[in-house]
Design an enzyme around this catalytic site. Sequence first.
Site, PDB file in Angstrom:
ATOM      1  N   LYS A  93       6.078   3.092  33.735  1.00 33.92           N
ATOM      2  CA  LYS A  93       6.373   1.878  34.492  1.00 33.92           C
ATOM      3  C   LYS A  93       5.474   1.762  35.728  1.00 33.92           C
ATOM      4  O   LYS A  93       5.231   0.656  36.211  1.00 33.92           O
ATOM      5  CB  LYS A  93       7.834   1.869  34.940  1.00 33.92           C
ATOM      6  CG  LYS A  93       8.861   2.047  33.833  1.00 33.92           C
ATOM      7  CD  LYS A  93       8.941   0.850  32.908  1.00 33.92           C
ATOM      8  CE  LYS A  93      10.187   0.852  32.037  1.00 33.92           C
ATOM      9  NZ  LYS A  93      10.222   1.908  31.026  1.00 33.92           N
TER      10      LYS A  93
HETATM   11  C1  LIG Z   1      10.612   1.939  29.730  1.00 33.59           C
HETATM   12  C2  LIG Z   1      10.273   3.123  28.946  1.00 33.59           C
HETATM   13  C3  LIG Z   1      10.057   3.044  27.564  1.00 33.59           C
HETATM   14  C4  LIG Z   1      10.229   1.756  26.789  1.00 33.59           C
HETATM   15  O1  LIG Z   1       9.231   0.815  27.108  1.00 33.59           O
HETATM   16  P1  LIG Z   1       9.477  -0.730  26.763  1.00 33.59           P
HETATM   17  O2  LIG Z   1       8.325  -1.433  27.381  1.00 33.59           O
HETATM   18  O3  LIG Z   1      10.779  -1.087  27.412  1.00 33.59           O
HETATM   19  O4  LIG Z   1       9.528  -0.845  25.296  1.00 33.59           O
HETATM   20  C5  LIG Z   1       9.684   4.193  26.890  1.00 33.59           C
HETATM   21  N1  LIG Z   1       9.559   5.376  27.538  1.00 33.59           N
HETATM   22  C6  LIG Z   1       9.771   5.481  28.855  1.00 33.59           C
HETATM   23  C7  LIG Z   1       9.640   6.803  29.502  1.00 33.59           C
HETATM   24  C8  LIG Z   1      10.114   4.362  29.612  1.00 33.59           C
HETATM   25  O5  LIG Z   1      10.324   4.489  30.920  1.00 33.59           O
END
Ligand SMILES: *Cc1c(COP(=O)(O)O)cnc(C)c1O
Length: 491
Positions: free
Chosen positions: A110
Amino acid sequence: MLYNSTRNKNLQLPASLAILKGLSDDGGLFVPQEIPTFDKTFDELKELDYRELAYEVMKFYFDDFTEDELKSCIASAYDEKFDTPEIAPLVYAGNVYYLELFHGKTIAFKDMALSILPHLMTAAAKKNDLKEEIVILTATSGDTGKAALAGFADVPGTRIMVFYPKDGVSPIQKLQMVTQTGSNTSVVGVNGNFDDCQSAVKAIFNDVQYNKELKEKGFCFSSANSINIGRLFPQVVYYVYAYCRLLKDGRINANDRINICVPTGNFGNILAAYYAKRMGLPVNKLICASNDNKVLFDFLKTGVYDKNRPFILTCSPSMDILISSNLERLIYHLTGNNDEKCASLMNSLTGSGRYEIDADMKEQLSDFMEGFATEEETLGEIKRLYDDTGYVIDTHTAVASYVYNSLKDQLTGEETVIASTASPYKFASSVMKALSGESVGKDDMTLIDELSSISNTEIPQAVKEIKNAPVRHKNEIEKEDMKKAVTEFLS
Ligand SMILES: *Cc1c(COP(=O)(O)O)cnc(C)c1O
């Protein structure tokens, strides 16, 4: 470039306004009217560093920012906050490439987008003469919350409020959030799951009367969730970067196709890979990997999206989602950008929790492959990869890694890049359980030390920081009280 709502094509906004709004008033998501294609060859692009490449991708999507504005946002985002100048290193282990997207401040992917969103948003506010203070409301399944808090803490002209499911995040994730500093931050635990949090936040965004009242008090809402185009499109960059790295390192030849495998929850990260493909990145299959909450697996397999099923808490909590918001954008594109058809499917989702796409749309799903991993398979994959190579991955990455390995016989020999979405330190207790089978009873900090010695890697700064940090946010509420909490935060 103008953006439409997935539910109303008559609405047309430039990027900066779409970033400020986050979500369209009709409940739809902003989508580019046309998907751009690269104006440079990959031989040219492969010579660029991460920031330069980021500009070459984002300039198409955020074209009402000047070159200086955009380059300055990029420079402020992708700097020493990342613990490696490469920003997104590619690691080869067990015949596949792991694209490590966790070298930012909060050690999850993120950060890749939330490092730049606050800069895009404040630049957009200035550009549009926004008078109100921006209030970021965010529902998080664990990682978005901390990354958004880190990005927006003490950013002038903004406040940020984060809701997380109080029993649905890892202990490290929770500690990271509740210790957040910054006078403009608020973090609230909700007695409910992620979908409850996300639905309530969406309802607040769509509450016209409430928004009007707050505007009079000098506030306007925006979203740092992955529905914001200011998060989505920065994520396109690292897929292009990975391809360029493979090309530059002689691992592939010009125009060779690759597969991209993504551990998926809200469908944001894999959607960015889809846009990269549509822009001209040579991609064979986009592999969507789910955990036990395999609503996307079932959808891609059958064309039926059905959220009516038990919500399962797993060891990959950031993927514990039954309503994948960003899928709406794919649906819109699959309808041939038909806003009415998209709106009607989404209304059916809101009404009955289910919709089914037609044969034409289904046919276009051939860009994708799908798989899922159970809890046992996920933990087993961490152990297998470690035993084979010494490389340690987190639980989310392990879901993708397992799925790739289960599907690889059906692929046609391309190199594959797996999005590695979190540092194993963030999910230390599950990772150590997988590796040694005996994490039960030990506290997280002990497990972190053990993980460091077993993996021969240094404990990331983000983890060291929270070891002794005081808890600043103790508020826990019922899901019906989220709007009230917002009102209190703003008074
Ligand atoms: C948010 C997240 C995901 C999923 O990603 P999306 O964009 O919501 O599909 C997978 N792994 C981690 C560690 C995340 O923080």
